[in-house]
Design a protein around this motif. Sequence first.
Motif, mmCIF file in Angstrom:
data_model
loop_
_atom_site.group_PDB
_atom_site.id
_atom_site.type_symbol
_atom_site.label_atom_id
_atom_site.label_comp_id
_atom_site.label_asym_id
_atom_site.label_seq_id
_atom_site.Cartn_x
_atom_site.Cartn_y
_atom_site.Cartn_z
ATOM 1 N N SER A 109 -22.125 5.120 21.589
ATOM 2 C CA SER A 109 -22.930 5.793 22.828
ATOM 3 C C SER A 109 -21.738 6.907 23.427
ATOM 4 N N LEU A 110 -20.368 6.881 23.195
ATOM 5 C CA LEU A 110 -19.546 7.425 23.504
ATOM 6 C C LEU A 110 -19.639 9.158 23.306
ATOM 7 N N ALA A 111 -19.388 9.904 24.290
ATOM 8 C CA ALA A 111 -19.406 11.396 24.171
ATOM 9 C C ALA A 111 -18.845 11.855 25.211
ATOM 10 N N PRO A 116 -18.882 4.620 29.213
ATOM 11 C CA PRO A 116 -19.705 3.519 29.353
ATOM 12 C C PRO A 116 -19.554 3.059 30.837
ATOM 13 N N THR A 117 -20.555 2.360 31.253
ATOM 14 C CA THR A 117 -20.596 1.872 32.825
ATOM 15 C C THR A 117 -20.450 0.232 32.698
ATOM 16 N N VAL A 118 -20.090 -0.205 33.538
ATOM 17 C CA VAL A 118 -19.846 -1.786 33.873
ATOM 18 C C VAL A 118 -20.866 -2.081 35.082
ATOM 19 N N GLU A 119 -21.748 -2.955 34.919
ATOM 20 C CA GLU A 119 -22.386 -3.310 35.864
ATOM 21 C C GLU A 119 -22.320 -5.237 36.284
ATOM 22 N N ARG A 146 -22.636 -0.887 29.725
ATOM 23 C CA ARG A 146 -24.114 -0.223 29.409
ATOM 24 C C ARG A 146 -23.523 1.289 29.090
ATOM 25 N N PRO A 147 -24.525 2.116 28.380
ATOM 26 C CA PRO A 147 -24.213 3.306 28.170
ATOM 27 C C PRO A 147 -24.263 4.135 29.486
ATOM 28 N N ASP A 148 -23.611 5.378 29.483
ATOM 29 C CA ASP A 148 -23.912 6.497 30.636
ATOM 30 C C ASP A 148 -25.388 6.523 30.686
ATOM 31 N N PRO A 149 -25.769 6.412 32.231
ATOM 32 C CA PRO A 149 -27.148 6.448 32.355
ATOM 33 C C PRO A 149 -27.825 7.669 31.928
ATOM 34 N N CYS A 154 -35.348 5.043 25.362
ATOM 35 C CA CYS A 154 -36.001 3.913 24.584
ATOM 36 C C CYS A 154 -35.424 3.451 23.223
ATOM 37 N N PHE A 155 -34.584 4.283 22.468
ATOM 38 C CA PHE A 155 -33.759 3.855 21.245
ATOM 39 C C PHE A 155 -32.262 3.418 21.518
ATOM 40 N N SER A 156 -31.719 4.272 22.224
ATOM 41 C CA SER A 156 -30.313 4.195 22.325
ATOM 42 C C SER A 156 -29.593 3.493 23.401
#
Length: 180
Positions: A109-111, A116-119, A146-149, A154-156
């Motif tokens: 998910s890194l770009a 990524p975010t932490v919740e 979680r990945p960046d919003p 639905c898949f990633s």
Amino acid sequence: MRCAALAATLVLALSACTGHEDGPPSPAAADRAAAAADAAAAFVAFAQGEESQVRWAGVVRYYLHGALVAEFASSFADDPDTWDGCHLGDTTHEGRRCPVSPLTAIAGSLAPGAAPTVEDEAPITVGCSADLPEPDVDAAALAWIRPDPARRDCFSDYAVTLYFDADERVSAVDLALSGP
């Protein structure tokens, strides 16, 4: 340096989420948020291929969508291959070929510009899946990576839940992947 910058960003994100409407967060809540952010940053750096700086509990459990996949001594937790798994007999999980890994989910998910975010609260949904079962884990604190919003669909989408023991060590990790 990259890990320190990510930790600082995650501390700010978690600090904003742990406040109370009546005033600033308590010192204990701020300490828990900082510890969770540090651990999450270390886990993300580990997923990016850096040497693990994660503080592991003596026994670590890996769950996939709330069901136990593996249990191993902390000495194995620093090996990325340890985190490859699926439920016994499964060849796919949520449309992905087995084995799946929380490290692969994060690294994928890194770009550029999308960290990524932490919740500090469990997500209501992961992608288009509303069902997010929780494993039966005794934890002093939790954090969700979680990945960046902007990169959630639905898949990633995914949620990597870190479970912390009373000594702020990661005792369990649960990977929830969105399905097609």
